[in-house]
Scaffold this motif. Structure first.
Motif, PDB file in Angstrom:
ATOM      1  N   ASP A   1      36.135  45.638  65.449  1.00  0.00           N
ATOM      2  CA  ASP A   1      35.424  46.746  65.673  1.00  0.00           C
ATOM      3  C   ASP A   1      34.882  46.939  67.277  1.00  0.00           C
ATOM      4  O   ASP A   1      34.969  45.705  67.820  1.00  0.00           O
ATOM      5  N   ALA A   2      34.821  48.138  67.738  1.00  0.00           N
ATOM      6  CA  ALA A   2      33.961  47.675  69.192  1.00  0.00           C
ATOM      7  C   ALA A   2      33.173  47.639  69.864  1.00  0.00           C
ATOM      8  O   ALA A   2      32.674  46.425  70.421  1.00  0.00           O
ATOM      9  N   ASP A   3      32.038  47.259  68.669  1.00  0.00           N
ATOM     10  CA  ASP A   3      30.882  46.586  68.774  1.00  0.00           C
ATOM     11  C   ASP A   3      30.839  44.701  68.877  1.00  0.00           C
ATOM     12  O   ASP A   3      29.422  44.499  68.352  1.00  0.00           O
ATOM     13  N   GLY A   4      32.127  44.700  68.319  1.00  0.00           N
ATOM     14  CA  GLY A   4      32.207  43.317  67.925  1.00  0.00           C
ATOM     15  C   GLY A   4      32.071  42.831  66.866  1.00  0.00           C
ATOM     16  O   GLY A   4      31.971  41.493  66.415  1.00  0.00           O
ATOM     17  N   THR A   5      32.134  43.903  65.463  1.00  0.00           N
ATOM     18  CA  THR A   5      31.526  43.228  63.625  1.00  0.00           C
ATOM     19  C   THR A   5      32.883  43.384  63.119  1.00  0.00           C
ATOM     20  O   THR A   5      33.815  44.123  64.299  1.00  0.00           O
ATOM     21  N   VAL A   6      33.281  42.319  63.218  1.00  0.00           N
ATOM     22  CA  VAL A   6      34.777  42.204  62.078  1.00  0.00           C
ATOM     23  C   VAL A   6      34.325  42.134  61.003  1.00  0.00           C
ATOM     24  O   VAL A   6      33.570  41.760  60.542  1.00  0.00           O
ATOM     25  N   GLN A   7      35.749  42.828  60.416  1.00  0.00           N
ATOM     26  CA  GLN A   7      35.392  43.409  58.498  1.00  0.00           C
ATOM     27  C   GLN A   7      36.213  42.439  58.222  1.00  0.00           C
ATOM     28  O   GLN A   7      37.539  42.301  58.870  1.00  0.00           O
ATOM     29  N   VAL A   8      36.134  42.100  56.891  1.00  0.00           N
ATOM     30  CA  VAL A   8      37.164  41.383  56.486  1.00  0.00           C
ATOM     31  C   VAL A   8      37.562  41.682  54.588  1.00  0.00           C
ATOM     32  O   VAL A   8      36.709  42.202  54.565  1.00  0.00           O
ATOM     33  N   ARG A   9      38.785  41.944  54.441  1.00  0.00           N
ATOM     34  CA  ARG A   9      39.153  41.767  53.074  1.00  0.00           C
ATOM     35  C   ARG A   9      40.446  40.455  52.950  1.00  0.00           C
ATOM     36  O   ARG A   9      40.553  40.040  53.606  1.00  0.00           O
ATOM     37  N   SER A  10      40.325  40.252  52.130  1.00  0.00           N
ATOM     38  CA  SER A  10      40.962  39.024  51.377  1.00  0.00           C
ATOM     39  C   SER A  10      41.047  39.834  49.885  1.00  0.00           C
ATOM     40  O   SER A  10      40.064  39.341  48.814  1.00  0.00           O
ATOM     41  N   ALA A  11      42.153  39.757  49.036  1.00  0.00           N
ATOM     42  CA  ALA A  11      42.036  39.660  47.569  1.00  0.00           C
ATOM     43  C   ALA A  11      43.017  39.371  46.917  1.00  0.00           C
ATOM     44  O   ALA A  11      44.310  39.741  47.840  1.00  0.00           O
ATOM     45  N   GLY A  12      43.166  39.322  46.299  1.00  0.00           N
ATOM     46  CA  GLY A  12      44.797  38.921  44.988  1.00  0.00           C
ATOM     47  C   GLY A  12      44.571  40.284  44.543  1.00  0.00           C
ATOM     48  O   GLY A  12      44.331  41.728  44.393  1.00  0.00           O
ATOM     49  N   ARG A  13      46.075  40.539  44.274  1.00  0.00           N
ATOM     50  CA  ARG A  13      46.805  41.308  43.441  1.00  0.00           C
ATOM     51  C   ARG A  13      47.032  42.196  42.125  1.00  0.00           C
ATOM     52  O   ARG A  13      47.137  43.264  41.270  1.00  0.00           O
ATOM     53  N   THR A  14      46.347  41.063  41.300  1.00  0.00           N
ATOM     54  CA  THR A  14      45.483  40.878  39.957  1.00  0.00           C
ATOM     55  C   THR A  14      43.863  41.270  39.765  1.00  0.00           C
ATOM     56  O   THR A  14      43.393  40.708  40.054  1.00  0.00           O
ATOM     57  N   LYS A  15      43.563  42.432  38.870  1.00  0.00           N
ATOM     58  CA  LYS A  15      42.168  43.153  39.299  1.00  0.00           C
ATOM     59  C   LYS A  15      41.073  41.626  38.975  1.00  0.00           C
ATOM     60  O   LYS A  15      40.633  40.971  39.230  1.00  0.00           O
ATOM     61  N   MET A  16      41.585  41.293  37.346  1.00  0.00           N
ATOM     62  CA  MET A  16      40.385  40.791  36.954  1.00  0.00           C
ATOM     63  C   MET A  16      41.110  38.964  36.279  1.00  0.00           C
ATOM     64  O   MET A  16      40.421  38.055  35.699  1.00  0.00           O
ATOM     65  N   ARG A  17      42.178  38.526  37.009  1.00  0.00           N
ATOM     66  CA  ARG A  17      42.840  37.318  37.214  1.00  0.00           C
ATOM     67  C   ARG A  17      41.945  36.716  37.929  1.00  0.00           C
ATOM     68  O   ARG A  17      42.140  36.551  38.988  1.00  0.00           O
ATOM     69  N   ALA A  18      41.355  35.444  37.840  1.00  0.00           N
ATOM     70  CA  ALA A  18      40.351  34.283  39.037  1.00  0.00           C
ATOM     71  C   ALA A  18      41.858  33.608  39.574  1.00  0.00           C
ATOM     72  O   ALA A  18      43.236  33.960  39.275  1.00  0.00           O
ATOM     73  N   ASP A  19      41.762  33.230  40.333  1.00  0.00           N
ATOM     74  CA  ASP A  19      42.399  33.572  42.053  1.00  0.00           C
ATOM     75  C   ASP A  19      42.846  31.627  42.236  1.00  0.00           C
ATOM     76  O   ASP A  19      43.548  31.474  43.034  1.00  0.00           O
ATOM     77  N   GLY A  20      42.036  30.841  41.696  1.00  0.00           N
ATOM     78  CA  GLY A  20      42.094  29.532  41.432  1.00  0.00           C
ATOM     79  C   GLY A  20      41.165  29.311  42.756  1.00  0.00           C
ATOM     80  O   GLY A  20      41.569  28.064  43.708  1.00  0.00           O
ATOM     81  N   GLY A  21      40.486  29.799  43.592  1.00  0.00           N
ATOM     82  CA  GLY A  21      40.010  29.297  45.030  1.00  0.00           C
ATOM     83  C   GLY A  21      41.119  29.774  45.673  1.00  0.00           C
ATOM     84  O   GLY A  21      39.913  29.928  47.461  1.00  0.00           O
ATOM     85  N   SER A  22      41.937  30.630  46.173  1.00  0.00           N
ATOM     86  CA  SER A  22      42.686  30.939  46.914  1.00  0.00           C
ATOM     87  C   SER A  22      42.236  31.374  48.089  1.00  0.00           C
ATOM     88  O   SER A  22      41.860  30.901  49.155  1.00  0.00           O
TER      89      SER A  22
ATOM     90  N   LEU B   1      37.132  48.352  55.292  1.00  0.00           N
ATOM     91  CA  LEU B   1      38.827  48.235  54.855  1.00  0.00           C
ATOM     92  C   LEU B   1      38.729  48.911  53.378  1.00  0.00           C
ATOM     93  O   LEU B   1      37.310  48.950  52.939  1.00  0.00           O
ATOM     94  N   LYS B   2      39.222  48.302  52.304  1.00  0.00           N
ATOM     95  CA  LYS B   2      38.448  48.754  51.194  1.00  0.00           C
ATOM     96  C   LYS B   2      38.377  47.282  50.248  1.00  0.00           C
ATOM     97  O   LYS B   2      37.625  46.410  51.556  1.00  0.00           O
ATOM     98  N   GLY B   3      37.457  48.056  49.478  1.00  0.00           N
ATOM     99  CA  GLY B   3      36.265  46.704  49.004  1.00  0.00           C
ATOM    100  C   GLY B   3      37.268  46.065  47.673  1.00  0.00           C
ATOM    101  O   GLY B   3      38.624  45.732  48.211  1.00  0.00           O
ATOM    102  N   GLY B   4      36.028  44.695  47.758  1.00  0.00           N
ATOM    103  CA  GLY B   4      36.715  43.673  47.026  1.00  0.00           C
ATOM    104  C   GLY B   4      36.402  43.899  45.342  1.00  0.00           C
ATOM    105  O   GLY B   4      36.956  43.261  44.469  1.00  0.00           O
ATOM    106  N   GLY B   5      36.013  45.036  44.657  1.00  0.00           N
ATOM    107  CA  GLY B   5      35.808  45.689  43.971  1.00  0.00           C
ATOM    108  C   GLY B   5      35.199  44.735  43.166  1.00  0.00           C
ATOM    109  O   GLY B   5      33.738  43.664  43.362  1.00  0.00           O
ATOM    110  N   PHE B   6      35.343  43.735  41.872  1.00  0.00           N
ATOM    111  CA  PHE B   6      34.370  43.119  40.682  1.00  0.00           C
ATOM    112  C   PHE B   6      35.385  41.650  40.719  1.00  0.00           C
ATOM    113  O   PHE B   6      34.848  41.038  39.265  1.00  0.00           O
ATOM    114  N   GLY B   7      36.005  41.495  41.298  1.00  0.00           N
ATOM    115  CA  GLY B   7      37.082  40.241  40.630  1.00  0.00           C
ATOM    116  C   GLY B   7      36.852  39.335  40.613  1.00  0.00           C
ATOM    117  O   GLY B   7      36.078  39.337  41.917  1.00  0.00           O
ATOM    118  N   PRO B   8      37.460  38.030  40.299  1.00  0.00           N
ATOM    119  CA  PRO B   8      36.682  37.214  40.786  1.00  0.00           C
ATOM    120  C   PRO B   8      38.322  36.011  41.414  1.00  0.00           C
ATOM    121  O   PRO B   8      38.423  34.991  41.547  1.00  0.00           O
TER     122      PRO B   8
END
Length: 327
Positions: free
Chosen positions: A249-270, A157-164
């Motif tokens: 994944d087939a080996d039981g590993t789970v990839q996760v990504r959750s991110a807002g669409r504005t790079k450097m704007r805080a998400d209020g904890g969402s 999956l895509k990385g999370g970058g450095f945004g909050p």
């Protein structure tokens, strides 16, 4: 000011056509970067109204035009009921067909209509318009760059970058500045990946908009596959949209990504609150899905700390009562 004679003349007809076509010309020219969104919306609305009214005037019979344009609103009000009905019907048809109306309603990108889903809290409709942001075009699985020199071993999956406002299991785990990386989740031993994904999707479908004060704009599962699921979640007021993905994944590993669409704007904890809600449900089923806390992701907490409470100072010393903003 137009009279029935002016509108019936060649110059008047040309004026009508010019005003009615103006929104189309504006659509060709704008919006440009130097034109703000609010300014563009205002001009587009004015263009839509001009297009509808002038086109209505051009198509109306001369007597009706004379009463409406020379006598003003009062003159129009004196028209007979059949005339009023006919003019209103014509105005509705012309408005729907006008370039300005299409500019406002029919030509916006698909993502502009999101930010408010069917399962949103009722009060979400009180806050309009929504601002979901453009949907990323690079979601899903792909070979990714982890740093300047290293690519991932296989699709991730895509990385999370450095945004909050992001978390991801993808990233350079040796980079001490990487603040958004999550540990991989794992399905229970003996559970088939396909069954694990079915359990995860069931939890997503039962998600409660508004839990912990986030995602009041509702959510929608956009793509569900045997090993991948992608959902969008919207905030209550602005309709800010977060993109959340999981891969088993087939080996039981789970990839996760959750991110807002504005790079450097805080998400209020969402994103934190959403993933913690889901991970708690999964841990009850025997998954390894660590909770996100101020100790695991201190920088994120500092950037999204509730303004009325004590906040972290520096890199250490986060108080126990530190909490995340409601959206």
């Amino acid at each position: 000011r137009f009279s029935s004679h002016a509108l019936g003349s060649t110059p008047g007809s040309a004026a009508c056509f010019g005003f009615a076509a103006a929104p189309m010309a504006w659509r060709r020219v704008g919006p440009r970067r130097h034109v703000g969104r609010a300014a563009f919306s205002t001009l587009a609305a004015a263009a839509a109204a001009t297009s509808a009214v002038l086109a209505w005037g051009c198509l109306s019979p001369r007597p009706a035009i004379g009463s409406a344009f020379t006598a003003g609103v009062g003159g129009a009000a004196e028209a007979t009921e059949p005339t009023r009905r006919r003019l209103l019907s014509r105005l509705a048809l012309v408005t729907a067909a006008s370039p300005g109306f299409q500019l406002l309603m029919g030509s916006q990108p698909a993502e502009a209509a999101s930010g408010l889903y069917d399962n949103a809290l009722p009060e979400a409709k009180d806050f309009m318009p929504k601002n979901p942001g453009p949907e990323p075009k690079d979601l899903g699985l792909a070979v990714r760059k982890l740093n300047k020199f290293t690519d991932s071993e296989g699709p991730v999956l895509k990385g999370g970058g450095f945004g909050p406002n992001a978390f991801s299991t993808t990233g350079d785990r040796e980079d001490f500045l990487a603040t958004t990386i999550l540990p991989y989740w794992r399905i229970p031993a003996g559970t088939e990946p396909k069954q694990a994904m079915a359990d995860l999707q069931a939890i997503l479908k039962a998600y409660e908009p508004g839990q912990a004060g986030v995602d009041g704009g509702g959510f929608q599962i956009m793509k569900a596959e045997p090993n991948y699921v992608y959902a969008q979640f919207a905030s209550l007021q602005r309709g800010d949209t977060d993109d959340t993905e999981f891969v088993v994944d087939a080996d039981g590993t789970v990839q996760v990504r959750s991110a807002g669409r504005t790079k450097m704007r805080a998400d209020g904890g969402s994103n934190c609150k959403r993933l913690n809600y889901i991970s708690e449900k999964l841990r009850a089923k025997g998954w390894e899905a660590p909770k996100i806390t101020k100790d695991t992701h201190e920088w994120y907490y500092r950037q999204n700390a509730a303004k009325t409470k004590t906040q972290c100072v520096g890199l250490t010393g986060c108080p126990d009562e530190l909490s995340l903003d409601p959206e």
